[in-house]
Enzyme design. Structure first.
Site, PDB file in Angstrom:
ATOM      1  N   CYS A  68      -6.856  -5.197  -7.277  1.00  0.00           N
ATOM      2  CA  CYS A  68      -6.654  -4.753  -5.840  1.00  0.00           C
ATOM      3  C   CYS A  68      -5.860  -5.936  -4.914  1.00  0.00           C
ATOM      4  O   CYS A  68      -5.302  -5.563  -3.869  1.00  0.00           O
ATOM      5  CB  CYS A  68      -7.678  -4.187  -5.170  1.00  0.00           C
ATOM      6  SG  CYS A  68      -9.052  -5.258  -5.024  1.00  0.00           S
ATOM      7  N   HIS A  69      -6.415  -7.220  -5.185  1.00  0.00           N
ATOM      8  CA  HIS A  69      -5.499  -8.218  -4.218  1.00  0.00           C
ATOM      9  C   HIS A  69      -4.103  -8.418  -4.259  1.00  0.00           C
ATOM     10  O   HIS A  69      -3.583  -8.944  -3.395  1.00  0.00           O
ATOM     11  CB  HIS A  69      -6.411  -9.599  -4.693  1.00  0.00           C
ATOM     12  CG  HIS A  69      -6.074 -10.172  -6.293  1.00  0.00           C
ATOM     13  ND1 HIS A  69      -6.576  -9.538  -7.038  1.00  0.00           N
ATOM     14  CD2 HIS A  69      -4.964 -10.980  -6.488  1.00  0.00           C
ATOM     15  CE1 HIS A  69      -6.230 -10.090  -8.454  1.00  0.00           C
ATOM     16  NE2 HIS A  69      -5.111 -11.026  -8.002  1.00  0.00           N
ATOM     17  N   GLU A  95      -2.063 -17.099  -8.480  1.00  0.00           N
ATOM     18  CA  GLU A  95      -1.075 -16.286  -9.538  1.00  0.00           C
ATOM     19  C   GLU A  95       0.274 -16.553  -9.520  1.00  0.00           C
ATOM     20  O   GLU A  95       1.183 -16.177 -10.135  1.00  0.00           O
ATOM     21  CB  GLU A  95      -1.108 -14.862  -9.476  1.00  0.00           C
ATOM     22  CG  GLU A  95      -2.889 -14.629  -9.789  1.00  0.00           C
ATOM     23  CD  GLU A  95      -3.141 -13.216  -9.551  1.00  0.00           C
ATOM     24  OE1 GLU A  95      -4.328 -12.678 -10.228  1.00  0.00           O
ATOM     25  OE2 GLU A  95      -2.242 -12.347  -9.130  1.00  0.00           O
ATOM     26  N   SER A  99       2.859  -3.600   4.323  1.00  0.00           N
ATOM     27  CA  SER A  99       4.333  -3.409   4.232  1.00  0.00           C
ATOM     28  C   SER A  99       4.985  -4.476   5.054  1.00  0.00           C
ATOM     29  O   SER A  99       6.303  -4.685   4.674  1.00  0.00           O
ATOM     30  CB  SER A  99       4.743  -2.081   4.761  1.00  0.00           C
ATOM     31  OG  SER A  99       4.285  -1.892   6.176  1.00  0.00           O
ATOM     32  N   TYR A 132       0.853  -1.317   0.121  1.00  0.00           N
ATOM     33  CA  TYR A 132       0.075  -0.087   0.011  1.00  0.00           C
ATOM     34  C   TYR A 132       0.868   1.250   0.007  1.00  0.00           C
ATOM     35  O   TYR A 132       0.485   2.191  -0.821  1.00  0.00           O
ATOM     36  CB  TYR A 132      -1.127   0.014   1.306  1.00  0.00           C
ATOM     37  CG  TYR A 132      -1.923  -1.163   1.112  1.00  0.00           C
ATOM     38  CD1 TYR A 132      -3.101  -1.044   0.555  1.00  0.00           C
ATOM     39  CD2 TYR A 132      -1.721  -2.239   2.036  1.00  0.00           C
ATOM     40  CE1 TYR A 132      -4.100  -1.869   0.528  1.00  0.00           C
ATOM     41  CE2 TYR A 132      -2.615  -3.192   1.991  1.00  0.00           C
ATOM     42  CZ  TYR A 132      -3.746  -3.032   1.078  1.00  0.00           C
ATOM     43  OH  TYR A 132      -4.796  -4.094   1.134  1.00  0.00           O
ATOM     44  N   ARG A 136      -2.797   4.082   3.732  1.00  0.00           N
ATOM     45  CA  ARG A 136      -4.220   4.179   4.339  1.00  0.00           C
ATOM     46  C   ARG A 136      -5.235   4.447   3.372  1.00  0.00           C
ATOM     47  O   ARG A 136      -6.313   3.940   3.261  1.00  0.00           O
ATOM     48  CB  ARG A 136      -4.487   4.832   5.807  1.00  0.00           C
ATOM     49  CG  ARG A 136      -3.911   3.971   6.783  1.00  0.00           C
ATOM     50  CD  ARG A 136      -4.270   4.556   8.231  1.00  0.00           C
ATOM     51  NE  ARG A 136      -3.325   4.123   9.071  1.00  0.00           N
ATOM     52  CZ  ARG A 136      -3.957   3.773  10.358  1.00  0.00           C
ATOM     53  NH1 ARG A 136      -5.162   3.736  10.587  1.00  0.00           N
ATOM     54  NH2 ARG A 136      -3.045   2.930  11.183  1.00  0.00           N
TER      55      ARG A 136
END
Length: 86
Positions: A53-54, A81, A59, A23, A37
């Protein structure tokens, strides 16, 4: 000029199958270091299948939440994947 949300979606859309990005990295690449966030909030609201988004993780390397089935579904997709090991 694109909005932060548009830049985030563009970056996430380009994460290749079998890869992940944090992120925080997405936020930095979108021009807003420290906005991890906000990236999470955008990904939680994403239901566009063209935006993977998956592939966005925390971090510390943990999976995090997923709005389409929770962490178990996200983990299964990443294993399928080849981004993480089962």
């Amino acid at each position: 000029m694109k909005t932060f949300a548009e830049r985030v979606r563009d970056i996430v859309r380009k994460i290749p199958k079998g890869k992940t990005m944090t992120y925080g990295t997405v936020a930095t690449l979108a021009g807003a270091p420290g906005a991890a966030r906000a990236v999470g909030t955008l990904m939680a609201a994403n239901f566009d299948p063209k935006i993977p988004c998956h592939r966005v993780i925390r971090s510390d390397g943990t999976i995090g939440e997923y709005n389409r089935g929770g962490p178990k579904a996200k983990r299964a997709l990443l294993i399928k994947e080849g981004a993480i090991r089962g």
